[in-house]
Design a protein around this motif. Structure first.
Motif, PDB file in Angstrom:
ATOM      1  N   LYS A 107     -32.187  31.887  18.168  1.00 32.18           N
ATOM      2  CA  LYS A 107     -30.780  32.232  17.998  1.00 32.18           C
ATOM      3  C   LYS A 107     -30.396  32.189  16.521  1.00 32.18           C
ATOM      4  CE  LYS A 107     -26.147  30.903  19.591  1.00 32.18           C
ATOM      5  NZ  LYS A 107     -25.365  29.940  20.418  1.00 32.18           N
ATOM      6  N   GLY A 108     -29.733  33.237  16.059  1.00 33.63           N
ATOM      7  CA  GLY A 108     -29.267  33.297  14.679  1.00 33.63           C
ATOM      8  C   GLY A 108     -30.248  33.921  13.712  1.00 33.63           C
ATOM      9  N   SER A 109     -31.522  34.017  14.093  1.00 37.05           N
ATOM     10  CA  SER A 109     -32.514  34.552  13.154  1.00 37.05           C
ATOM     11  C   SER A 109     -32.300  36.036  12.886  1.00 37.05           C
ATOM     12  CB  SER A 109     -33.932  34.313  13.679  1.00 37.05           C
ATOM     13  OG  SER A 109     -34.165  35.008  14.903  1.00 37.05           O
ATOM     14  N   SER A 110     -31.919  36.786  13.908  1.00 34.43           N
ATOM     15  CA  SER A 110     -31.795  38.236  13.770  1.00 34.43           C
ATOM     16  C   SER A 110     -30.698  38.635  12.798  1.00 34.43           C
ATOM     17  CB  SER A 110     -31.533  38.869  15.140  1.00 34.43           C
ATOM     18  OG  SER A 110     -32.611  38.626  16.027  1.00 34.43           O
ATOM     19  N   GLU A 111     -29.728  37.736  12.563  1.00 33.68           N
ATOM     20  CA  GLU A 111     -28.619  38.031  11.658  1.00 33.68           C
ATOM     21  C   GLU A 111     -28.848  37.482  10.255  1.00 33.68           C
ATOM     22  OE1 GLU A 111     -28.011  38.312  15.599  1.00 33.68           O
ATOM     23  OE2 GLU A 111     -27.870  36.281  14.776  1.00 33.68           O
ATOM     24  N   SER A 112     -29.981  36.842  10.018  1.00 30.18           N
ATOM     25  CA  SER A 112     -30.198  36.146   8.742  1.00 30.18           C
ATOM     26  C   SER A 112     -30.590  37.074   7.598  1.00 30.18           C
ATOM     27  CB  SER A 112     -31.291  35.088   8.917  1.00 30.18           C
ATOM     28  OG  SER A 112     -32.552  35.708   9.153  1.00 30.18           O
ATOM     29  N   ASN A 113     -31.091  38.261   7.905  1.00 35.11           N
ATOM     30  CA  ASN A 113     -31.615  39.201   6.907  1.00 35.11           C
ATOM     31  C   ASN A 113     -32.815  38.619   6.159  1.00 35.11           C
ATOM     32  OD1 ASN A 113     -31.448  41.848   5.838  1.00 35.11           O
ATOM     33  ND2 ASN A 113     -30.578  41.063   3.931  1.00 35.11           N
ATOM     34  N   LEU A 114     -33.519  37.686   6.810  1.00 37.50           N
ATOM     35  CA  LEU A 114     -34.744  37.117   6.258  1.00 37.50           C
ATOM     36  C   LEU A 114     -35.936  37.624   7.057  1.00 37.50           C
ATOM     37  CD1 LEU A 114     -33.737  33.354   5.806  1.00 37.50           C
ATOM     38  CD2 LEU A 114     -33.608  35.186   4.103  1.00 37.50           C
ATOM     39  N   TYR A 115     -37.084  37.692   6.399  1.00 34.87           N
ATOM     40  CA  TYR A 115     -38.316  38.036   7.103  1.00 34.87           C
ATOM     41  C   TYR A 115     -39.355  36.954   6.849  1.00 34.87           C
ATOM     42  CZ  TYR A 115     -42.287  40.552   8.996  1.00 34.87           C
ATOM     43  OH  TYR A 115     -43.375  40.904   9.762  1.00 34.87           O
ATOM     44  N   ALA A 116     -40.254  36.791   7.824  1.00 36.32           N
ATOM     45  CA  ALA A 116     -41.295  35.762   7.736  1.00 36.32           C
ATOM     46  C   ALA A 116     -40.663  34.383   7.587  1.00 36.32           C
ATOM     47  CB  ALA A 116     -42.266  36.053   6.593  1.00 36.32           C
ATOM     48  N   ILE A 117     -39.705  34.092   8.441  1.00 33.17           N
ATOM     49  CA  ILE A 117     -38.972  32.828   8.379  1.00 33.17           C
ATOM     50  C   ILE A 117     -39.898  31.653   8.680  1.00 33.17           C
ATOM     51  CG2 ILE A 117     -37.131  31.474   9.464  1.00 33.17           C
ATOM     52  CD1 ILE A 117     -35.675  34.110  10.010  1.00 33.17           C
ATOM     53  N   ASN A 118     -39.756  30.616   7.887  1.00 34.66           N
ATOM     54  CA  ASN A 118     -40.470  29.369   8.123  1.00 34.66           C
ATOM     55  C   ASN A 118     -39.492  28.221   7.944  1.00 34.66           C
ATOM     56  OD1 ASN A 118     -42.563  27.369   8.353  1.00 34.66           O
ATOM     57  ND2 ASN A 118     -44.015  28.883   7.599  1.00 34.66           N
ATOM     58  N   PHE A 119     -39.925  27.007   8.276  1.00 33.59           N
ATOM     59  CA  PHE A 119     -39.066  25.834   8.196  1.00 33.59           C
ATOM     60  C   PHE A 119     -39.600  24.867   7.146  1.00 33.59           C
ATOM     61  CE2 PHE A 119     -38.514  26.425  13.061  1.00 33.59           C
ATOM     62  CZ  PHE A 119     -37.675  27.510  12.841  1.00 33.59           C
ATOM     63  N   GLU A 120     -38.682  24.164   6.496  1.00 30.97           N
ATOM     64  CA  GLU A 120     -39.037  23.146   5.510  1.00 30.97           C
ATOM     65  C   GLU A 120     -37.871  22.176   5.400  1.00 30.97           C
ATOM     66  OE1 GLU A 120     -40.794  21.107   4.092  1.00 30.97           O
ATOM     67  OE2 GLU A 120     -41.930  22.266   2.615  1.00 30.97           O
ATOM     68  N   HIS A 121     -38.140  20.990   4.887  1.00 28.76           N
ATOM     69  CA  HIS A 121     -37.088  19.996   4.704  1.00 28.76           C
ATOM     70  C   HIS A 121     -36.483  20.112   3.306  1.00 28.76           C
ATOM     71  CE1 HIS A 121     -39.235  18.114   8.137  1.00 28.76           C
ATOM     72  NE2 HIS A 121     -38.014  17.759   8.474  1.00 28.76           N
ATOM     73  N   ASN A 122     -35.166  19.905   3.227  1.00 24.28           N
ATOM     74  CA  ASN A 122     -34.507  19.893   1.928  1.00 24.28           C
ATOM     75  C   ASN A 122     -34.493  18.470   1.373  1.00 24.28           C
ATOM     76  OD1 ASN A 122     -32.484  18.513   3.324  1.00 24.28           O
ATOM     77  ND2 ASN A 122     -31.087  20.267   3.392  1.00 24.28           N
ATOM     78  N   ASN A 123     -33.754  18.271   0.283  1.00 20.67           N
ATOM     79  CA  ASN A 123     -33.725  16.955  -0.363  1.00 20.67           C
ATOM     80  C   ASN A 123     -33.121  15.872   0.528  1.00 20.67           C
ATOM     81  OD1 ASN A 123     -34.860  17.788  -2.873  1.00 20.67           O
ATOM     82  ND2 ASN A 123     -32.922  18.768  -3.382  1.00 20.67           N
ATOM     83  N   GLN A 124     -32.317  16.288   1.509  1.00 20.53           N
ATOM     84  CA  GLN A 124     -31.709  15.347   2.446  1.00 20.53           C
ATOM     85  C   GLN A 124     -32.539  15.193   3.717  1.00 20.53           C
ATOM     86  OE1 GLN A 124     -29.015  13.703   1.380  1.00 20.53           O
ATOM     87  NE2 GLN A 124     -29.204  14.899  -0.514  1.00 20.53           N
TER      88      GLN A 124
END
Length: 204
Positions: A119-136
């Motif tokens: 959900k939400g990925s199709s509207e992101s305008n990103l390709y090859a989406i991956n996950f990572e942690h931020n500073n928090q």
């Protein structure tokens, strides 16, 4: 190791699958195992693959299940499957992040829903989406911004989980936290995604 591959099937030309190879050492030698995932559907003529290829696959463990994610440009999606989806086909875009699940890391993986798209990925305008942690240490989504052709590690897309189903949601500028070490996404480190520096670049 997961890799984009072609399944041994009579489905033409959509044979995209996620292959699996294992080794005791990173350098190999590798042994090829049965595919972890071959996304397919049934027609009057028999089995047909959903995709021409399954790119940039990665897995995430949560809720006692392994979650497999990958990306496919819409032009490589089987049009007959889109016809079967009817109105739901409108949710399929170049940015769609596909989601399959399995209790075992080596699969086989099954669709996470009738339309197995995060959900939400199709509207992101990103390709090859991956996950990572931020500073928090919050989980964010990053990927190639299709409009700017840059690797978006801004942290504007947060990954939220609800009953073991992820959602990619845009956050306000004040709530954005970028990837802790963006350079690692290009040059890689063990256990993380390695980006192709020829195809993708960090914004200046």
């Amino acid at each position: 190791m997961f890799l984009s591959a072609a399944a041994k099937t009579n489905s033409q030309p959509k044979k995209g699958c996620i292959g699996l190879a294992v080794a005791d050492q990173l350098e190999g030698p590798y042994t090829l195992l049965p595919p972890a995932l071959f996304p397919h559907f049934m027609t009057d003529e028999g089995e047909q693959g959903l995709f021409y290829e399954c790119e940039r696959s990665h897995v995430y463990y949560k809720g006692g299940m392994w979650h497999m994610f990958f990306s496919v440009m819409k032009q490589h999606v089987n049009p007959r499957w889109l016809e079967q989806l009817g109105d739901d086909a409108a949710s399929i875009t170049d940015s769609s992040l596909y989601h399959f699940v399995s209790p075992q890391i080596n699969g086989p993986y099954q669709p996470a829903g009738v339309v197995p798209v995060v959900k939400g990925s199709s509207e992101s305008n990103l390709y090859a989406i991956n996950f990572e942690h931020n500073n928090q240490q919050e989980l964010i989504a990053y990927g190639l911004n299709l409009g700017m052709e840059e690797l978006d590690v801004s942290g504007q897309w947060k990954v939220l989980w609800d009953n073991d189903y992820p959602e990619i949601k845009k956050v306000s500028p004040s709530g954005q936290q970028s990837v802790a070490d963006p350079s690692s996404l290009l040059y890689g480190r063990e256990g993380y995604f390695i980006w192709d520096a020829i195809l993708f670049k960090l914004p200046a």
